[in-house]
Motif scaffolding. Structure first.
Motif, mmCIF file in Angstrom:
data_model
loop_
_atom_site.group_PDB
_atom_site.id
_atom_site.type_symbol
_atom_site.label_atom_id
_atom_site.label_comp_id
_atom_site.label_asym_id
_atom_site.label_seq_id
_atom_site.Cartn_x
_atom_site.Cartn_y
_atom_site.Cartn_z
ATOM 1 N N GLU A 32 12.439 53.278 -1.271
ATOM 2 C CA GLU A 32 13.871 53.288 -0.966
ATOM 3 C C GLU A 32 14.149 52.977 0.506
ATOM 4 N N ASP A 36 14.095 56.327 -6.711
ATOM 5 C CA ASP A 36 15.236 57.247 -6.689
ATOM 6 C C ASP A 36 16.456 56.521 -6.121
ATOM 7 N N GLY A 54 19.389 57.575 -5.821
ATOM 8 C CA GLY A 54 20.143 58.487 -4.965
ATOM 9 C C GLY A 54 19.623 58.469 -3.536
ATOM 10 N N LYS A 55 18.313 58.466 -3.396
ATOM 11 C CA LYS A 55 17.724 58.391 -2.053
ATOM 12 C C LYS A 55 18.056 57.059 -1.397
ATOM 13 N N MET A 88 20.729 55.289 -1.901
ATOM 14 C CA MET A 88 22.133 55.358 -1.496
ATOM 15 C C MET A 88 22.285 56.092 -0.172
ATOM 16 N N GLU A 89 21.575 57.201 -0.030
ATOM 17 C CA GLU A 89 21.670 57.960 1.215
ATOM 18 C C GLU A 89 21.163 57.144 2.394
ATOM 19 N N GLU A 90 20.101 56.384 2.181
ATOM 20 C CA GLU A 90 19.539 55.575 3.263
ATOM 21 C C GLU A 90 20.478 54.440 3.666
ATOM 22 N N LYS A 94 23.650 54.154 3.239
ATOM 23 C CA LYS A 94 24.929 54.613 3.776
ATOM 24 C C LYS A 94 24.886 54.770 5.294
ATOM 25 N N ARG A 95 23.692 54.810 5.840
ATOM 26 C CA ARG A 95 23.557 54.869 7.299
ATOM 27 C C ARG A 95 23.876 53.523 7.935
#
Length: 253
Positions: free
Chosen positions: A195, A224, A226-227, A229-231, A233-234
């Motif tokens: 990811e 993942d 979700g992981k 997406m979190e990455e 989004k930075r």
């Protein structure tokens, strides 16, 4: 016909893409030319390698009416040996396959007159779609694996294929851009981008839209979204789309 195939057929006059799960996508040009890439439609991986498929099968091989199908390497979730005879039974369908797919083609007795083997640097004009084979690093198990760049209706789509992070090669691939869409794996197993690495590649190429793939198909493959997406989004300027198996998207809107 599958409701999922209907969804892409209904987008007449639009450049669209249907995700069929794992790393499989079907692209349709405005003129209706269809190109399937790395379609995994059966349970052949479980049959040969005992890896149970967890993702749904959204399209049957005998439903497909493709103009072209592309396999970026020989692994069975990219060259589905149970699906390919049905896909190629349609006499109009042409196969573009990485060089390491020759054994599959021979074993299945596929029509060599409708088969073209691709290596890095090759270009094919497929009606109104231009196909470029680009660098890919899938390790020693698939050293002839390729990535793909598609030029469709003025859009440039980079499909990284099963690859590790090789930023030293990214500059060569960038020459085919700038990319409107980039599709890359996020599972981080078997030599693929994870990811975080997929987002790092996204930082380099700066596509207008990033679509992750290669997750939720086998328990052993990881991945993942979700992981991811979190990455990503930075990086607020980077748009992304998490596609479900069976989902269709219109490119450029």
């Amino acid at each position: 016909m599958s409701i999922y195939l209907n969804s892409i057929v209904d987008n007449a006059g639009k450049t669209s893409v249907l995700h069929v799960g794992q790393a499989g996508f079907i692209f349709k040009s405005k003129k209706g030319i269809t190109v399937g890439v790395d379609l995994f439609l059966t349970d052949c991986v479980e049959r040969f390698d005992s890896l149970k498929r967890l993702s749904p099968k959204v399209v049957r091989p005998d439903e497909l009416n493709l103009d072209y199908i592309i396999a970026t390497h020989w692994h069975l979730d990219h060259f589905d040996v149970d699906a390919m005879p049905f896909i190629m039974a349609n006499r109009k369908t042409k196969l573009l396959a990485a060089e390491d797919c020759r054994e599959h083609v021979d074993n299945l007795k596929l029509d060599l007159n409708r088969t073209i083997f691709l290596s890095e640097g090759d270009t094919m004009q497929c009606d109104d779609v231009e196909v470029h084979a680009v660098f890919c690093d899938h390790g020693t198990g698939a050293p002839l694996a390729i990535g793909i760049v598609l030029y469709i209706d003025g859009y440039k789509i980079y499909i990284a294929g099963d690859t590790a992070l090789r930023l030293d090669k990214a500059v060569d691939i960038a020459e085919y851009g700038p990319f409107d869409v980039m599709i890359a794996p996020i599972n981080g197993a078997f030599g693929n981008l994870n990811e975080v690495e997929a987002v790092s590649l996204c930082e380099v190429h700066k596509p207008k839209l990033m679509i992750p793939c290669h997750f939720w198909t086998f328990a052993e493959h990881h991945g993942d979204p979700g992981k991811f997406m979190e990455e990503i989004k930075r990086l607020p300027d980077h748009k992304y789309l998490i596609m479900a198996a069976g989902e269709t998207a219109v490119i450029g809107i």
